[in-house]
Scaffold this motif. Structure first.
Motif, PDB file in Angstrom:
ATOM      1  N   PHE A 136      23.155   9.191  -2.444  1.00 24.59           N
ATOM      2  CA  PHE A 136      23.191   8.386  -1.229  1.00 24.59           C
ATOM      3  C   PHE A 136      24.271   7.315  -1.312  1.00 24.59           C
ATOM      4  O   PHE A 136      25.078   7.150  -0.383  1.00 24.59           O
ATOM      5  CB  PHE A 136      21.821   7.747  -1.007  1.00 24.59           C
ATOM      6  CG  PHE A 136      21.745   6.834   0.183  1.00 24.59           C
ATOM      7  CD1 PHE A 136      21.694   7.352   1.473  1.00 24.59           C
ATOM      8  CD2 PHE A 136      21.745   5.455   0.021  1.00 24.59           C
ATOM      9  CE1 PHE A 136      21.633   6.507   2.580  1.00 24.59           C
ATOM     10  CE2 PHE A 136      21.686   4.608   1.119  1.00 24.59           C
ATOM     11  CZ  PHE A 136      21.629   5.136   2.397  1.00 24.59           C
ATOM     12  N   ILE A 174      27.557   7.087   1.183  1.00 25.93           N
ATOM     13  CA  ILE A 174      27.853   6.014   2.144  1.00 25.93           C
ATOM     14  C   ILE A 174      29.107   5.238   1.739  1.00 25.93           C
ATOM     15  O   ILE A 174      29.807   4.689   2.595  1.00 25.93           O
ATOM     16  CB  ILE A 174      26.661   5.044   2.313  1.00 25.93           C
ATOM     17  CG1 ILE A 174      26.320   4.325   1.009  1.00 25.93           C
ATOM     18  CG2 ILE A 174      25.439   5.777   2.854  1.00 25.93           C
ATOM     19  CD1 ILE A 174      25.282   3.223   1.182  1.00 25.93           C
ATOM     20  N   VAL A 223      30.574   4.073   7.645  1.00 26.28           N
ATOM     21  CA  VAL A 223      29.687   3.050   7.104  1.00 26.28           C
ATOM     22  C   VAL A 223      30.537   1.904   6.570  1.00 26.28           C
ATOM     23  O   VAL A 223      31.270   2.068   5.594  1.00 26.28           O
ATOM     24  CB  VAL A 223      28.801   3.616   5.974  1.00 26.28           C
ATOM     25  CG1 VAL A 223      27.833   2.543   5.477  1.00 26.28           C
ATOM     26  CG2 VAL A 223      28.030   4.842   6.451  1.00 26.28           C
ATOM     27  N   VAL A 248      27.398  -1.118   3.022  1.00 35.69           N
ATOM     28  CA  VAL A 248      27.254  -0.508   1.698  1.00 35.69           C
ATOM     29  C   VAL A 248      26.777  -1.546   0.690  1.00 35.69           C
ATOM     30  O   VAL A 248      25.847  -1.308  -0.089  1.00 35.69           O
ATOM     31  CB  VAL A 248      28.585   0.117   1.233  1.00 35.69           C
ATOM     32  CG1 VAL A 248      28.460   0.618  -0.212  1.00 35.69           C
ATOM     33  CG2 VAL A 248      28.995   1.256   2.147  1.00 35.69           C
ATOM     34  N   ALA A 273      23.155  -2.462   1.304  1.00 39.72           N
ATOM     35  CA  ALA A 273      22.246  -1.403   0.890  1.00 39.72           C
ATOM     36  C   ALA A 273      22.084  -1.383  -0.619  1.00 39.72           C
ATOM     37  O   ALA A 273      20.970  -1.222  -1.143  1.00 39.72           O
ATOM     38  CB  ALA A 273      22.765  -0.047   1.382  1.00 39.72           C
ATOM     39  N   LEU A 276      16.266   1.533  10.581  1.00 41.91           N
ATOM     40  CA  LEU A 276      17.624   1.107  10.915  1.00 41.91           C
ATOM     41  C   LEU A 276      17.680   0.475  12.308  1.00 41.91           C
ATOM     42  O   LEU A 276      18.399  -0.502  12.533  1.00 41.91           O
ATOM     43  CB  LEU A 276      18.575   2.308  10.839  1.00 41.91           C
ATOM     44  CG  LEU A 276      18.819   2.876   9.428  1.00 41.91           C
ATOM     45  CD1 LEU A 276      19.593   4.187   9.510  1.00 41.91           C
ATOM     46  CD2 LEU A 276      19.552   1.877   8.557  1.00 41.91           C
ATOM     47  N   ASN A 282      26.818   3.773  12.812  1.00 46.81           N
ATOM     48  CA  ASN A 282      26.558   3.523  11.390  1.00 46.81           C
ATOM     49  C   ASN A 282      25.216   4.116  10.975  1.00 46.81           C
ATOM     50  O   ASN A 282      25.084   4.695   9.893  1.00 46.81           O
ATOM     51  CB  ASN A 282      26.542   2.019  11.106  1.00 46.81           C
ATOM     52  CG  ASN A 282      27.886   1.371  11.396  1.00 46.81           C
ATOM     53  OD1 ASN A 282      28.904   2.057  11.512  1.00 46.81           O
ATOM     54  ND2 ASN A 282      27.900   0.056  11.533  1.00 46.81           N
ATOM     55  N   ILE A 319      24.361   6.933   8.070  1.00 47.07           N
ATOM     56  CA  ILE A 319      23.431   6.656   6.968  1.00 47.07           C
ATOM     57  C   ILE A 319      22.334   7.720   6.904  1.00 47.07           C
ATOM     58  O   ILE A 319      21.964   8.190   5.817  1.00 47.07           O
ATOM     59  CB  ILE A 319      22.831   5.248   7.132  1.00 47.07           C
ATOM     60  CG1 ILE A 319      23.901   4.185   6.898  1.00 47.07           C
ATOM     61  CG2 ILE A 319      21.662   5.042   6.161  1.00 47.07           C
ATOM     62  CD1 ILE A 319      23.442   2.772   7.238  1.00 47.07           C
ATOM     63  N   GLU A 352      23.750  10.874   5.353  1.00 43.44           N
ATOM     64  CA  GLU A 352      23.907  10.773   3.897  1.00 43.44           C
ATOM     65  C   GLU A 352      22.543  10.805   3.198  1.00 43.44           C
ATOM     66  O   GLU A 352      22.414  11.364   2.104  1.00 43.44           O
ATOM     67  CB  GLU A 352      24.650   9.489   3.526  1.00 43.44           C
ATOM     68  CG  GLU A 352      26.092   9.420   4.009  1.00 43.44           C
ATOM     69  CD  GLU A 352      26.938  10.582   3.498  1.00 43.44           C
ATOM     70  OE1 GLU A 352      26.610  11.143   2.428  1.00 43.44           O
ATOM     71  OE2 GLU A 352      27.923  10.942   4.173  1.00 43.44           O
ATOM     72  N   ASN A 353      21.534  10.224   3.833  1.00 39.47           N
ATOM     73  CA  ASN A 353      20.190  10.274   3.261  1.00 39.47           C
ATOM     74  C   ASN A 353      19.657  11.702   3.228  1.00 39.47           C
ATOM     75  O   ASN A 353      18.995  12.120   2.277  1.00 39.47           O
ATOM     76  CB  ASN A 353      19.257   9.384   4.075  1.00 39.47           C
ATOM     77  CG  ASN A 353      17.832   9.383   3.527  1.00 39.47           C
ATOM     78  OD1 ASN A 353      17.573   8.866   2.444  1.00 39.47           O
ATOM     79  ND2 ASN A 353      16.916   9.965   4.273  1.00 39.47           N
TER      80      ASN A 353
END
Length: 548
Positions: A445, A449, A455, A460, A463, A483, A492, A496, A499-500
């Motif tokens: 992840f 990101i 992102v 970043v 997170a 989110l 964004n 995210i 990517e998750n």
């Protein structure tokens, strides 16, 4: 002749009832945890606690079983196996009834974690000993295979049972239903042949404390490894002398277990009763059997952790459909556990166990290859069929292998060791799969990101600060809601979530790959398993052919 035939028919019927009774006991023992895992959010809401509170109850249940399993085997020797089995059923039923009515977390923990845990430590070693006392050596592989298959089937069908009960009625009905099942089991125990209690045998209280503390420390450390870290502490996790408490708990548990073995050896030298004879661990056949059980349950528990997460969280499949998707494992497990002793009664146990681990390895490798972002729930069918075949093959042999390694009068001690191995394996498998999954998910992840132009660097950095201890395994729906609540811009947020999704699959594949490697790693530990079936020497040999 007719009288002999009738008597044989009655004996076969009685044997069938005994096998059904013991298998039902094993089924109930294995059902609870998977049901609770399926209904964890609903249970938490009903008893006024959090998911963490229910996870604590699950952890305590595992700790009680692992810590007192050896002691439970000794109690069976003192009371007699049949009486210990019956007493365990009564305590377990009281725990299930208490759990079904629990108004809060405290009562839930008393009923489920403690009373059911104590009932289980009396029942499970007694099952091993009662199979030995009710079946001849030649019949034991099939009997142990079916009993073990009942436990694995319960683990596989638990999500289906729990999901259906939670969706259409209440999770409480599962525990109420267990009370009725246990009452039926108690009524059927009268057909069992018992082993009488040993006169003059006393419980070693110091040994009980040492074994319980040592095993509890190890299991607690393993269960907390994903949260605290194994050696280096994770962010916001406690530290002991600069290291994670996990390594100190496991090392401390090992030291205490070393003291336990020394204490038991000392008592035996003095002619006093001991919980377990350390010489049993020098028995190569028994040691190989117990270690094979440990690895079998380690990989099995890890698989039951990974596959439902893929189905229920990654794909958003319902609890009921998750249970249905796990049924191929149950079916192939039962087929191989019952079929191998019937169709191949003289097969080499070592070969079957090794082929079982290889089938388990193949199923997990296939799962790793099929896991993909675009994959649907149907991909788990063939991997689970292979895994179930491997588990069923091992289940058909290992119970008889461990018990046949020692005289029948020591079957209770073997039951305690065997079930301690299975509980340790299950704890390690779940904790290890979870730790690897979260670590791989987190790495994937953050890399994703960081390299994603949609992102911003500020997001970043934020997170990495907030999720330094590990990215939670969450569904797209839950992540999108979080989110949106944090007012993250749509572009964004979508990046995210993407990517998750990738990180989730990477985590699942990494966990499945580690489990596959452990299935291979287990193979050298099977060298002490015999190549001849237990009891083969008791079978009548065919008459020699005449030379004409």
């Amino acid at each position: 002749m007719e009288a002999v035939t009738a008597a044989g028919g009655r004996a076969a019927k009685a044997t069938g009832v005994v096998l059904f009774t013991l298998a039902a006991g094993q089924f109930v023992m294995a059902l609870d945890t998977t049901v609770m895992n399926t209904a964890i959010a609903t249970v938490a809401k009903d008893v006024g606690t959090t998911v963490t509170g229910i996870q604590t109850a699950i952890t305590l249940y595992t700790l009680v079983m692992a810590a007192f399993m050896i002691t439970g085997g000794k109690v069976g020797e003192i009371l007699g196996r049949k009486r210990a089995f019956g007493l365990g059923c009564i305590i377990y039923a009281c725990g299930s009834f208490t759990t079904s009515l629990a108004p809060n977390l405290t009562v839930l923990m008393i009923g489920w974690s403690f009373l059911e845990g104590i009932g289980a430590v009396l029942i499970m070693p007694a099952i091993v000993a009662l199979v030995a006392s009710n079946f001849g050596k030649a019949e034991r592989p099939r009997a142990y295979g079916l009993v073990a298959a009942a436990g694995a089937m319960a683990a596989a069908s638990g999500p289906l049972v729990g999901g259906a009960a939670t969706t259409y009625a209440s999770w409480r009905w599962v525990f109420a239903g267990e009370v009725l099942i246990v009452l039926v089991i108690l009524l059927l125990t009268r057909r069992m042949q018992d082993t009488p209690p040993k006169a003059g045998t006393r419980l070693d209280l110091v040994g009980t404390a040492l074994s319980a503390i040592g095993l509890a420390l190890i299991v607690l450390g393993i269960l907390r490894s994903g949260t605290w870290g194994v050696v280096q502490p994770k962010p916001e996790a406690p530290e002991w002398l600069g290291l994670s408490p996990v390594i100190w708990l496991v090392l401390g548990g090992g030291v205490v277990l070393g003291l336990f073995l020394w204490w038991e050896s000392r008592r035996i030298r003095r002619g006093e009763g001991a919980l377990v004879d350390p010489a049993l661990l020098r028995n190569l056949q028994l040691r190989s059997g117990v270690l094979s059980f440990l690895f079998m349950f380690l990989v099995q528990a890890g698989t039951f952790f990974v596959v439902p997460l893929f189905l229920s969280v990654a794909l958003g499949v319902s609890a009921i459909e998750t249970g249905v998707r796990l049924l191929p494992l149950s079916l192939s497990l039962l087929l191989f556990a019952a079929g191998i002793p019937r169709l191949l009664p003289d097969v080499s146990p070592r070969r079957v166990v090794r082929l079982g681990f290889i089938a388990l390895f193949a199923g997990l490798v296939l799962l790793v290859g099929l896991l993909d972002i675009s994959a649907g729930p149907e991909i788990v069918t063939w991997p689970l069929l292979l895994a179930g075949a491997g588990l069923g093959a091992m289940a058909s042999q290992l119970g008889a292998v461990t018990v046949s390694a020692v005289p029948d009068e020591q079957s209770g001690e073997v039951g305690g060791l065997q079930n301690t191995g299975t509980q340790l394996g299950a704890s390690i498998g779940t904790a290890l799969a979870g730790a690897v999954l979260i670590s791989a998910l987190t790495a994937s992840f953050f890399t994703g990101i960081k390299d994603n132009p949609d992102v911003p660097d500020s997001v970043v950095a934020q997170a990495q600060t907030k999720l330094g201890g590990g990215v939670p395994f969450s569904s797209d729906k839950d992540l999108e809601a979080a989110l949106a609540k944090a007012n993250v811009p749509t572009a964004n947020a979508n990046a995210i979530v993407d990517e998750n999704e990738k990180g989730r699959i990477d985590g699942l594949r990494a966990a499945a790959a580690i489990l596959a490697l452990l299935a291979l790693f287990a193979l050298p530990f099977t060298r002490g398993i015999p190549t001849v079936q237990p009891g083969a020497e008791t079978k009548p040999r065919p008459p020699p052919k005449s030379r004409g």
